[in-house]
Design an enzyme around this catalytic site. Structure first.
Site, PDB file in Angstrom:
ATOM      1  N   GLY A  77      -1.006  -5.106  -4.832  1.00 20.02           N
ATOM      2  CA  GLY A  77      -0.215  -5.679  -5.923  1.00 20.02           C
ATOM      3  C   GLY A  77       1.255  -5.316  -5.861  1.00 20.02           C
ATOM      4  O   GLY A  77       1.997  -5.562  -6.809  1.00 20.02           O
TER       5      GLY A  77
ATOM      6  N   GLY B 284      -6.151 -10.189  -3.625  1.00 20.77           N
ATOM      7  CA  GLY B 284      -5.983 -10.122  -5.074  1.00 20.77           C
ATOM      8  C   GLY B 284      -5.149 -11.291  -5.565  1.00 20.77           C
ATOM      9  O   GLY B 284      -5.627 -12.426  -5.689  1.00 20.77           O
ATOM     10  N   GLY B 285      -3.882 -11.039  -5.798  1.00 21.68           N
ATOM     11  CA  GLY B 285      -2.977 -12.034  -6.402  1.00 21.68           C
ATOM     12  C   GLY B 285      -3.054 -13.417  -5.780  1.00 21.68           C
ATOM     13  O   GLY B 285      -3.138 -14.422  -6.493  1.00 21.68           O
TER      14      GLY B 285
ATOM     15  N   HIS C 149     -13.586  -0.180  -5.566  1.00 21.86           N
ATOM     16  CA  HIS C 149     -12.195  -0.632  -5.561  1.00 21.86           C
ATOM     17  C   HIS C 149     -11.290   0.488  -6.104  1.00 21.86           C
ATOM     18  O   HIS C 149     -11.679   1.213  -7.018  1.00 21.86           O
ATOM     19  CB  HIS C 149     -12.042  -1.901  -6.410  1.00 21.86           C
ATOM     20  CG  HIS C 149     -10.723  -2.553  -6.195  1.00 21.86           C
ATOM     21  ND1 HIS C 149      -9.578  -2.112  -6.801  1.00 21.86           N
ATOM     22  CD2 HIS C 149     -10.357  -3.580  -5.392  1.00 21.86           C
ATOM     23  CE1 HIS C 149      -8.556  -2.856  -6.389  1.00 21.86           C
ATOM     24  NE2 HIS C 149      -9.001  -3.751  -5.537  1.00 21.86           N
TER      25      HIS C 149
ATOM     26  N   SER D  68      -1.774  -7.020  -0.703  1.00 22.81           N
ATOM     27  CA  SER D  68      -0.657  -7.971  -0.566  1.00 22.81           C
ATOM     28  C   SER D  68      -0.796  -8.906   0.629  1.00 22.81           C
ATOM     29  O   SER D  68       0.196  -9.226   1.288  1.00 22.81           O
ATOM     30  CB  SER D  68       0.684  -7.221  -0.526  1.00 22.81           C
ATOM     31  OG  SER D  68       0.872  -6.498  -1.731  1.00 22.81           O
TER      32      SER D  68
ATOM     33  N   ASN E 185     -10.617 -11.347  -4.896  1.00 22.52           N
ATOM     34  CA  ASN E 185     -10.937 -10.484  -6.026  1.00 22.52           C
ATOM     35  C   ASN E 185     -10.038 -10.898  -7.192  1.00 22.52           C
ATOM     36  O   ASN E 185      -8.854 -10.603  -7.205  1.00 22.52           O
ATOM     37  CB  ASN E 185     -10.679  -9.016  -5.632  1.00 22.52           C
ATOM     38  CG  ASN E 185     -10.911  -8.063  -6.784  1.00 22.52           C
ATOM     39  OD1 ASN E 185     -11.389  -8.461  -7.847  1.00 22.52           O
ATOM     40  ND2 ASN E 185     -10.571  -6.803  -6.577  1.00 22.52           N
ATOM     41  N   TRP E 186     -10.643 -11.590  -8.133  1.00 26.12           N
ATOM     42  CA  TRP E 186      -9.856 -12.124  -9.249  1.00 26.12           C
ATOM     43  C   TRP E 186      -9.474 -11.036 -10.253  1.00 26.12           C
ATOM     44  O   TRP E 186      -8.685 -11.289 -11.161  1.00 26.12           O
ATOM     45  CB  TRP E 186     -10.633 -13.231  -9.959  1.00 26.12           C
ATOM     46  CG  TRP E 186     -10.801 -14.499  -9.167  1.00 26.12           C
ATOM     47  CD1 TRP E 186     -10.478 -14.713  -7.848  1.00 26.12           C
ATOM     48  CD2 TRP E 186     -11.328 -15.744  -9.653  1.00 26.12           C
ATOM     49  NE1 TRP E 186     -10.779 -15.998  -7.484  1.00 26.12           N
ATOM     50  CE2 TRP E 186     -11.302 -16.659  -8.574  1.00 26.12           C
ATOM     51  CE3 TRP E 186     -11.823 -16.166 -10.891  1.00 26.12           C
ATOM     52  CZ2 TRP E 186     -11.759 -17.979  -8.703  1.00 26.12           C
ATOM     53  CZ3 TRP E 186     -12.275 -17.470 -11.021  1.00 26.12           C
ATOM     54  CH2 TRP E 186     -12.233 -18.372  -9.934  1.00 26.12           C
ATOM     55  N   LYS E 187     -10.086  -9.881 -10.145  1.00 25.06           N
ATOM     56  CA  LYS E 187      -9.814  -8.770 -11.080  1.00 25.06           C
ATOM     57  C   LYS E 187      -9.993  -9.265 -12.528  1.00 25.06           C
ATOM     58  O   LYS E 187     -10.829 -10.127 -12.761  1.00 25.06           O
ATOM     59  CB  LYS E 187      -8.431  -8.178 -10.814  1.00 25.06           C
ATOM     60  CG  LYS E 187      -8.264  -7.815  -9.328  1.00 25.06           C
ATOM     61  CD  LYS E 187      -7.054  -6.995  -9.014  1.00 25.06           C
ATOM     62  CE  LYS E 187      -7.009  -6.704  -7.517  1.00 25.06           C
ATOM     63  NZ  LYS E 187      -5.900  -5.802  -7.143  1.00 25.06           N
TER      64      LYS E 187
ATOM     65  N   GLU F  50      -8.919   0.470  -8.068  1.00 25.09           N
ATOM     66  CA  GLU F  50      -8.670   0.413  -9.514  1.00 25.09           C
ATOM     67  C   GLU F  50      -9.848   1.016 -10.281  1.00 25.09           C
ATOM     68  O   GLU F  50      -9.667   1.640 -11.333  1.00 25.09           O
ATOM     69  CB  GLU F  50      -8.390  -1.038  -9.940  1.00 25.09           C
ATOM     70  CG  GLU F  50      -7.022  -1.485  -9.434  1.00 25.09           C
ATOM     71  CD  GLU F  50      -6.905  -2.946  -9.089  1.00 25.09           C
ATOM     72  OE1 GLU F  50      -7.726  -3.763  -9.527  1.00 25.09           O
ATOM     73  OE2 GLU F  50      -5.952  -3.285  -8.336  1.00 25.09           O
TER      74      GLU F  50
ATOM     75  N   GLU G 123      -8.235  -0.822   1.795  1.00 22.35           N
ATOM     76  CA  GLU G 123      -7.146  -1.261   0.924  1.00 22.35           C
ATOM     77  C   GLU G 123      -6.242  -0.072   0.621  1.00 22.35           C
ATOM     78  O   GLU G 123      -6.529   0.705  -0.301  1.00 22.35           O
ATOM     79  CB  GLU G 123      -7.706  -1.826  -0.387  1.00 22.35           C
ATOM     80  CG  GLU G 123      -8.595  -3.034  -0.212  1.00 22.35           C
ATOM     81  CD  GLU G 123      -8.647  -3.867  -1.479  1.00 22.35           C
ATOM     82  OE1 GLU G 123      -8.180  -5.009  -1.444  1.00 22.35           O
ATOM     83  OE2 GLU G 123      -9.134  -3.361  -2.511  1.00 22.35           O
TER      84      GLU G 123
HETATM   85  P1  13P Z   1      -3.309  -7.876  -3.935  1.00 22.67           P
HETATM   86  O1  13P Z   1      -3.685  -8.897  -2.883  1.00 22.67           O
HETATM   87  O2  13P Z   1      -2.874  -8.486  -5.221  1.00 22.67           O
HETATM   88  O3  13P Z   1      -2.376  -6.840  -3.391  1.00 22.67           O
HETATM   89  O4  13P Z   1      -4.679  -7.090  -4.311  1.00 22.67           O
HETATM   90  C1  13P Z   1      -5.458  -6.588  -3.300  1.00 22.67           C
HETATM   91  C2  13P Z   1      -6.731  -6.128  -3.889  1.00 22.67           C
HETATM   92  O5  13P Z   1      -6.763  -5.164  -4.620  1.00 22.67           O
HETATM   93  C3  13P Z   1      -7.949  -6.884  -3.583  1.00 22.67           C
HETATM   94  O6  13P Z   1      -9.081  -6.192  -3.991  1.00 22.67           O
END
Ligand code: 13P
Length: 249
Positions: free
Chosen positions: A172, A233-234, A94, A212, A9-11, A96, A166
Site C-alpha cells: 500500500g 491489493g489496491g 496477512h 504495490s 485481496n480486496w481487504k 495486516e 509480502e
Molecule cells: P497493495 O497491492 O495495495 O500494496 O497490497 C498488497 C497486499 O497486501 C495484498 O495482500
C-alpha cells in the site's frame, strides 16, 4: 510446472453493490495468460461473489478464518462455514492480520492445520518490516515466519499451500520491492523449503509476490524465475488494472 496465480485481496473494501459491479466488470475482461485468477472479497460478500463467478475462471477465496471448528468465538468465521458456501481457499497470515489483530506464528500454525484438515487450500503470507530489511535481517525474519507456522507439516501438505511473500514496507505504499529483491527472496524461500523437505517439494510450490504490484511493474516482477504470481491489493479493485496484471504473464 508450477501454477501461475494472480489473487486480488480486496481487504475491507466494497459493499454488496460494488462487489457485484466489480465482478461484472471482471467478467468482461479477456484473460490471455495461463494464470489462475482469484479474488478475496470481505466475508459478507463471499456468497454473492461465489454465485456471480460460477462458470467463470475466477475463484473466490476468503481473507481469513478462525482455527477452531465451531464454538464461542463471537465474530469469527470457521473453515466449515467457508466450505459450506463453496469456498475452497483461504488467505492466512496477512501482515495486516499479524499487525492489527495480533496473529502470531502459533495462531497461524493452528489456522493452517484447520484449513488443511478441512481440505482447503492456503495462501500463506509473510514478509519483513522495513526495519528488518534495513538491518539486513529480512531473510532471518521470513525464514522464522515460515518455519514457525509451516515446518510441522509433512511434505505432502505443500500440495495445498501457496506462499505469498509480502514485504510490509511495500504494501500500500507504492514502493515495490525491485524485481531482483523479489527474486532473491523467492529463491531464498525455495532453498529454505528444499533444505527442510526436498527440492521436488520446493520446486512445486507457487510463491507469489505482493506489495504495490501494478500494471506497469507486474511484467518485470513476474518475469523472474522464482516469482509465480502476485497477491494484489489496491490494483485489484479496478477490473482493468487487475486484468492487466493477470495478463502480465
Ligand atoms: P497493495 O497491492 O495495495 O500494496 O497490497 C498488497 C497486499 O497486501 C495484498 O495482500
Amino acid at each position: 510446472m508450477r501454477k501461475h496465480i494472480v489473487a486480488g485481496n480486496w481487504k475491507m473494501n466494497n459493499g454488496l453493490i460494488q462487489t457485484k459491479t466489480l465482478i461484472s466488470e471482471l467478467k468482461q475482461q479477456k484473460k490471455t495468460s495461463d494464470a489462475e485468477v482469484m479474488i478475496a472479497p470481505a466475508f459478507t460478500n463471499l456468497w454473492p461473489a461465489f454465485e456471480a463467478t460460477r462458470q467463470y475462471p475466477i475463484e473466490v477465496v476468503a481473507q481469513n478464518m478462525h482455527f477452531a471448528d465451531a464454538g464461542a468465538y463471537t465474530g469469527e468465521i470457521s473453515a466449515g462455514m467457508l466450505k459450506s458456501i463453496g469456498i475452497q481457499t483461504v488467505i492466512l497470515g496477512h501482515s495486516e492480520r499479524r499487525a492489527y489483530f495480533n496473529e502470531t506464528d502459533n495462531d497461524l500454525a493452528k489456522k493452517v492445520d484447520t484449513a488443511l484438515a478441512n481440505e482447503m487450500r492456503v495462501i500463506f503470507c509473510f514478509g519483513e518490516e522495513l526495519d528488518d530489511r534495513k538491518a539486513g535481517n529480512h531473510e532471518k525474519v521470513v525464514e522464522s515466519q515460515i518455519k514457525n507456522a509451516l515446518f510441522h507439516l509433512e511434505a505432502s501438505a505443500f500440495k495445498s499451500i501457496v506462499l505469498a511473500y509480502e514485504p510490509v514496507w511495500a504494501i500500500g505504499t507504492g514502493e515495490t520491492a525491485t524485481p531482483e529483491q523479489a527474486q532473491d527472496m523467492h529463491a531464498f524461500i525455495r532453498k529454505t523449503l528444499a533444505d527442510k523437505y526436498s527440492s521436488e517439494t520446493a520446486n512445486s510450490v507457487s510463491i507469489l509476490y505482493g506489495g504495490s504490484v501494478k500494471p506497469n511493474n507486474a511484467k518485470e516482477i513476474f518475469s523472474k524465475p522464482d516469482v509465480d504470481g502476485g497477491l494484489i491489493g489496491g490494483a485489484s479493485l479496478k477490473a482493468d488494472d487487475f486484468f492487466a496484471i493477470v495478463n502480465a504473464f
